[in-house]
Motif scaffolding. Structure first.
Motif, PDB file in Angstrom:
ATOM      1  N   ASN B 111       1.022  -1.245  -0.107  1.00  0.00           N
ATOM      2  CA  ASN B 111      -0.058   0.003   0.118  1.00  0.00           C
ATOM      3  C   ASN B 111       0.863   1.185   0.070  1.00  0.00           C
ATOM      4  N   THR B 113       2.752   3.259   1.346  1.00  0.00           N
ATOM      5  CA  THR B 113       3.154   3.907   2.563  1.00  0.00           C
ATOM      6  C   THR B 113       4.159   5.114   2.289  1.00  0.00           C
ATOM      7  N   LEU B 114       3.803   5.967   1.439  1.00  0.00           N
ATOM      8  CA  LEU B 114       4.463   7.099   1.089  1.00  0.00           C
ATOM      9  C   LEU B 114       3.699   8.270   2.101  1.00  0.00           C
ATOM     10  N   PHE B 115       4.738   9.254   2.495  1.00  0.00           N
ATOM     11  CA  PHE B 115       4.208  10.025   3.589  1.00  0.00           C
ATOM     12  C   PHE B 115       3.343  11.211   2.718  1.00  0.00           C
ATOM     13  N   PRO B 116       2.193  11.230   3.109  1.00  0.00           N
ATOM     14  CA  PRO B 116       1.400  12.083   2.410  1.00  0.00           C
ATOM     15  C   PRO B 116       1.604  13.817   2.516  1.00  0.00           C
ATOM     16  N   TRP B 117       2.141  14.080   3.489  1.00  0.00           N
ATOM     17  CA  TRP B 117       2.615  15.356   3.823  1.00  0.00           C
ATOM     18  C   TRP B 117       3.945  15.635   3.122  1.00  0.00           C
ATOM     19  N   PHE B 126      13.902  11.177   2.260  1.00  0.00           N
ATOM     20  CA  PHE B 126      13.714  10.829   3.821  1.00  0.00           C
ATOM     21  C   PHE B 126      14.940  10.069   4.268  1.00  0.00           C
ATOM     22  N   TYR B 158       2.492  16.038  -4.584  1.00  0.00           N
ATOM     23  CA  TYR B 158       2.130  15.130  -3.516  1.00  0.00           C
ATOM     24  C   TYR B 158       1.750  13.942  -3.925  1.00  0.00           C
ATOM     25  N   ASN B 160      -0.709  12.050  -3.168  1.00  0.00           N
ATOM     26  CA  ASN B 160      -2.145  11.830  -3.658  1.00  0.00           C
ATOM     27  C   ASN B 160      -2.665  12.465  -4.924  1.00  0.00           C
ATOM     28  N   ARG B 174      12.406   5.700  -3.209  1.00  0.00           N
ATOM     29  CA  ARG B 174      12.731   6.159  -1.615  1.00  0.00           C
ATOM     30  C   ARG B 174      13.756   5.065  -1.163  1.00  0.00           C
TER      31      ARG B 174
END
Lengths: 391, 299
Positions: B111, B113-117, B126, B158, B160, B174
């Motif tokens: 799923n 698991t990217l950081f949405p912010w 990161f 971003y 999303n 990443r």
């Protein structure tokens, strides 16, 4: 082939126009009902406002009597050959008409307080806002970190939450007497009540929000080499921020509900003091205006925060449709401006007309603004606002 | 697949392929899974999820793990990543036993698991940032990997705003930006549609051919496993244990034409029999009653 969107489509968004129309209607419908009850005499109007007492020693001019009492008294008077009282049907004094409340809304700011030295309305309001802010921020400064700790580390959760769960069920106003005994009668106990009302809920709500963060993000960060401290600072904090912001919005609303009780504790003050005072003097138009002021401040504050969040959190998917803020802003700002603009154009056109017709008497156009009554500024110099401090 | 088709044995390899496996086994062992076991304490007693898992992953090898649902594939990869702990056995990375998660074992999740912010660039930065690299250094590093997965136009978007396939490419970038010793992938393309999935498989193959990276890949898609892997670890369920480790008898790099080659089909048939045993139990059969009119048959 072209499906006509229904007003009642299950779990489907309305078109922007329909949505805006309904948002406006949600305000206009209650106003309409209120107007009908106020202005259409045969709907309710159970009282008679006496315009002439006649020969009755019961009636007083300008007072309200029930229709039954008015009728029976007049029957008696007529039987005795005396002059009956006169009056017209009105609603009870506690239900003023919309226009009276609207008038009170503006007049209330200009009406001096009953006794010299009492705060003006704007001073009362400002005092209330200060109480809220002090109470809310002092609880947030402690409550948010504690909530995040409890949501992140099970140890803190087990240490904090059972006791907080226990206190949470004690209504904040129940601490009133204790707060007055501890903190005196001024603003201290009021701030304390708001603190008690919001702090314990806040810890639990924030802890829950923290726990809702996708564990997958924490696991991903760990496989990328994030240490425990980094997980909290670089993943948990930014991850929960939008929801935390929303929690704060909701809890700020709670703070307003506790305000009314808080302000009646010790020496009563602020907007609820104003409302109570007006109620005692049967100025229910002012009471309504005061209640609505709280609602309007709350709504504007909340909608402003909601609007602001789209700028704070650009990664969130955009919500569709006009926000309530746009409707409010439109109602309050757009229409008067346009009206003024239109009036300015009319004036300019008239002036041009006059000038072209050869009249030299054209006065320089100045916007007619009434100066604010000087007395308000005088009153605020009287030191009516009590110093806000946490003691 | 017609029954009469004569398939070669999946064990037979061309000399070149045979030779390649010999070279792989001479390379140093990156990941050594030694006697791994895992038991859970569930409501209905002790559940044995994994029993005695043994295998070695060599440098720059591509290993797939497949098995029926409930065979403990995900438990296995979580233990390898350090997100879960084994009840027996050990995981050795470059000869040293590891416990707990670390940047030396990168992981790509189903799923995303990217950081949405964080923007795409900040997401890829990161890992380097966590290592304590300077902002400029991390940024340059991130740009390199974003370019590699072909998303340089989206570095300021971003997550999303991206499609599923693009998100997973960011997640791969990443992980690679951290330059891990091994990349663990937990059904990374499981949530993608068939076309995107095929495209992603080709991308991953390109990355594997051009980057110094060792990959352990979990999937339930047999074709995907054969297309990508050097070796396939087949797990059996209840308890999860190794049924067989298959050396894929096809030369690397694979092409889409390989999907219909006899060796591919032979391997595929072998995997089928291992994962879906041919016999069907009576309780597995649906209690069918004929509900159509006579003469209304589909056949």
């Amino acid at each position: 082939m072209n499906r006509r969107p229904s007003w009642l489509a299950i779990r489907e968004p309305l078109s922007p126009r329909k949505a805006t129309a309904l948002k406006l209607a949600s305000f206009l419908l209650p106003l309409l009902i209120w107007s009908i009850v106020s202005y259409v005499p045969f709907i309710w109007h159970p009282m008679i406002l006496i315009t002439s007492a006649g020969d009755s020693d019961l009636f007083v001019k300008g007072e309200r009597f029930t229709r039954e009492l008015f009728a029976s008294e007049n029957v008696g008077l007529v039987k005795d050959g005396l002059k009956p009282g006169e009056g017209y049907r009105v609603n009870p004094v506690f239900l003023p008409a919309p226009h009276e409340v609207l008038k009170a809304f503006f007049v209330a700011f200009k009406t001096p307080p009953y006794s010299k030295g009492d705060p003006w309305l704007h001073q009362s309001l400002w005092h209330s806002i200060q109480i809220i802010m002090w109470g809310f921020f002092s609880s947030a400064i402690l409550g948010v970190p504690m909530g995040i700790l409890a949501g992140t580390f099970d140890a803190f959760s087990k240490l904090f939450e059972p006791f907080i769960d226990f206190i949470r069920y004690m209504p904040a106003p129940a601490f009133g007497a204790l707060c007055v005994a501890l903190l005196g009668i001024d603003d201290g106990p009021k701030i304390a009540i708001i603190w008690i009302g919001t702090f314990f809920q806040m810890v639990l709500v924030v802890a829950n929000t923290t726990r809702l963060l996708d564990v997958g993000l924490l696991e991903a960060a760990q496989t990328l080499g994030a240490s425990r401290r980094r997980l909290v600072i670089n993943v948990i904090l930014p991850g929960i921020l939008p929801n935390l912001y929303n929690d704060m919005r909701i809890l700020l609303g709670w703070a307003w509900t506790y305000l009314i009780v808080a302000e009646l504790i010790g020496a009563s003050s602020g907007i609820s003091w104003f409302i109570n005072q007006q109620g005692k003097h049967f100025h229910f138009d002012n009471v309504f205006a005061g209640i609505m002021m709280i609602g309007i401040i709350g709504l504007i504050c909340d909608q402003f925060l909601a609007l602001f969040s789209t700028y704070l959190f650009p990664w969130l998917p955009n919500r569709r449709g006009t926000s309530m803020m746009t409707v409010v802003a439109g109602a309050f700002l757009f229409f008067p401006q346009r009206y003024l603009w239109q009036r300015g154009r009319d004036k300019a056109a008239k002036r041009a007309e006059r000038q072209s017709s050869g009249s030299i008497a054209a006065k320089p156009a100045s916007v007619a603004t009434k100066p604010f009554p000087a007395s308000i500024h005088e009153a605020s110099a009287g030191g009516a606002i009590a110093d806000v401090s946490i003691t | 697949m017609s029954q009469s088709l004569e398939l070669p044995s999946y064990l037979e390899k061309e000399p070149a392929v045979e030779d390649r496996f010999r070279r792989i086994y001479q390379r140093p062992v990156v990941l050594d899974v030694a006697g791994l076991g895992k038991t859970f304490h569930a409501a209905n007693g002790v559940v044995e999820a994994l029993r005695d898992i043994h295998f070695k992953v060599h440098r720059r090898e591509f290993i797939c793990v497949i098995g029926p649902s409930g065979c403990g594939k995900s438990t296995l990869i979580r233990i390898l990543a350090g997100l879960d702990y084994p009840t027996s056995g050990a995981v050795k990375l470059d000869g040293h036993e590891v416990s707990g998660p670390g940047p030396d074992r990168g992981m790509v999740f189903q799923n995303y698991t990217l950081f949405p912010w964080l923007t795409v660039k900040r997401n890829v930065m990161f890992g380097p940032r966590m290592k304590g690299h300077q902002y400029r250094v991390s940024e340059a590093e991130a740009r390199k990997w974003i370019k590699m997965v072909g998303l340089d136009r989206f570095e300021n978007s971003y997550p999303n705003q991206l499609s599923g396939g693009m998100k997973q490419r960011v997640a791969i970038a990443r992980t690679l930006a951290n330059q891990p010793r091994i990349v663990l992938m937990d059904e990374p393309f499981g949530a993608l549609d068939a076309q995107t999935r095929a495209q992603m498989q080709a991308y991953l193959q390109q990355i594997w051919l051009n980057v110094d990276v060792t990959i352990l890949f979990i999937t339930h898609d047999l074709d995907e496993a054969i297309y990508l892997a050097d070796r396939i670890v087949v797990l059996d369920a209840h308890p999860g244990r190794i049924a067989e480790i298959i050396e894929v008898p096809l030369p690397q790099p694979r092409t889409p034409e390989d999907f219909i080659s006899p060796k591919f089909l032979a391997t595929r048939k072998r995997l089928d029999t291992l994962i879906h045993p041919p016999k069907m139990n009576d309780e597995d059969r649906l209690p069918m009653v004929k509900m159509t009119e006579p003469g209304d048959d589909v056949i």
